[in-house]
Design an enzyme around this catalytic site. Structure first.
Site, PDB file in Angstrom:
ATOM      1  N   SER A 157       0.899  -1.220   0.080  1.00 32.57           N
ATOM      2  CA  SER A 157      -0.015   0.093  -0.024  1.00 32.57           C
ATOM      3  C   SER A 157       0.856   1.091  -0.002  1.00 32.57           C
ATOM      4  CB  SER A 157      -0.814  -0.037   1.124  1.00 32.57           C
ATOM      5  OG  SER A 157      -1.525   1.286   1.341  1.00 32.57           O
ATOM      6  N   TYR A 183      -0.201  -0.130  10.673  1.00 31.17           N
ATOM      7  CA  TYR A 183      -0.354  -0.454   9.136  1.00 31.17           C
ATOM      8  C   TYR A 183       0.884  -0.123   8.278  1.00 31.17           C
ATOM      9  CZ  TYR A 183      -2.862  -0.595   4.715  1.00 31.17           C
ATOM     10  OH  TYR A 183      -3.724  -0.853   3.397  1.00 31.17           O
TER      11      TYR A 183
END
Length: 320
Positions: A157, A183
């Site tokens: 990501s 994350y």
């Protein structure tokens, strides 16, 4: 060769591609990108194996995949895989190895995002444990099944820019947990895993590639309230305005899955091996605040990738 871009869809990317005889594994096929990735590949003749934690949910979510497979000459089957449990990961891998059928591509699509602090069954911080360690163990246990000339496609990501990995404190034992930093660490780990996997396997013609699918409304955002999401988009666009970058736009699910199938079966292996891709092209190295596109140098650092591999082996108690 056709130039694809941010708005290209899976159907655009695979328009002239025949995947008959190709066997492809996709994790996270109970929603969103995983379902669309599996559907588009099966529609073009591939034999797709979908992995999911909740088989009943995946069964319902993948009806369209079975239809596409039937119409396109491909096939589709499901296996159970809970990435937050090493016992489940090992059981799934053992079954595939015992079965012995090989894979042309493995796409590690499953993941969690911005989860509140928690731990996996084995005591790892939820995001690092699920997104990275689960896939690390699973892929390495079935690596012998990847055909020469095959690929590992690791979904990362642009969130990797939130943080490099922290190999001294991967589980936030110091208590400074932040869901977005966690994350970021996990997504950086997904890129570094592809980098080191590529280095270790390219002699067999097997390449590892990481990618950012784009911002998409999927179940990945289940831990965010609508307000959280709006605040995040506002923050991203304020930074974009300052740096002169384009404002953020959500992609559709077929646009989001396009880079996965492009990296898996369309892109030149030598062009993408050991690299990070976005919007159906290899991303540029970037530094600086407010920049969403591109990849941070630390996420492609070969020495960090080796160190992460060693730390991951130590954490899961297995050498690969």
């Amino acid at each position: 060769m056709t130039q694809f871009h941010a708005k290209s869809t899976t159907d655009d990317v695979l328009a002239s591609v025949d995947l008959t005889g190709k066997r492809i594994l996709v994790t996270g096929v109970s929603a969103g990108l995983g379902v669309e990735t599996a559907r588009s590949l099966a529609a073009h003749g591939a034999d797709v194996v979908g992995a999911a934690r909740d088989l009943a949910k995946a069964e319902g979510a993948t009806a369209e995949v079975r239809e596409a497979a039937a119409a396109g000459g491909g096939s589709f089957e499901l296996i159970e895989l809970d990435l937050a449990s090493l016992a489940s990961v090992r059981a799934a891998a053992d079954k595939l190895v015992a079965d012995g059928r090989t894979f042309d591509v493995i796409i590690t699509n499953a993941g969690v995002m911005a989860a509140p602090f928690g731990k996996t069954v084995d005591g790892f911080e939820t995001q690092f444990g699920t997104n990275h360690l689960g896939h690390f163990t699973f892929v390495n246990r079935i690596a012998s099944l990847i055909k020469e000339g095959g690929r590992l496609v690791s979904l990362a990501s642009s969130g990797h820019r939130f943080s490099n990995v922290d190999l001294d404190d991967p589980n936030f034992d110091r208590g400074d947990y932040d869901p977005w930093i966690a994350y970021g660490r996990a997504k950086t780990a997904n890129i570094l895993f592809a980098v080191e996997f590529d280095r270790r396997h390219k002699d067999r013609g097997i390449r590892g590639v990481a990618l950012h699918p784009g911002g998409i409304h999927t179940e990945l955002g289940r831990h965010l309230s609508p307000g959280d999401l709006e605040a995040l988009v506002e923050r991203i666009n304020a930074a974009a305005k300052e740096s002169g970058a384009e404002t953020f736009e959500f992609k559709s699910i077929p646009q989001g899955a396009a880079t996965s199938v492009w990296a898996a079966v369309v892109a030149n292996a030598d062009a993408v091996g050991g690299r990070y891709c976005e919007d159906c092209h290899v991303a540029d190295l970037v530094e600086g605040e407010g920049v969403r596109a591109g990849v941070r140098a630390y996420a492609l650092d070969a020495e960090t990738a080796k160190a992460l591999w060693a730390k991951s082996e130590e954490m899961v108690g297995e050498r690969f």
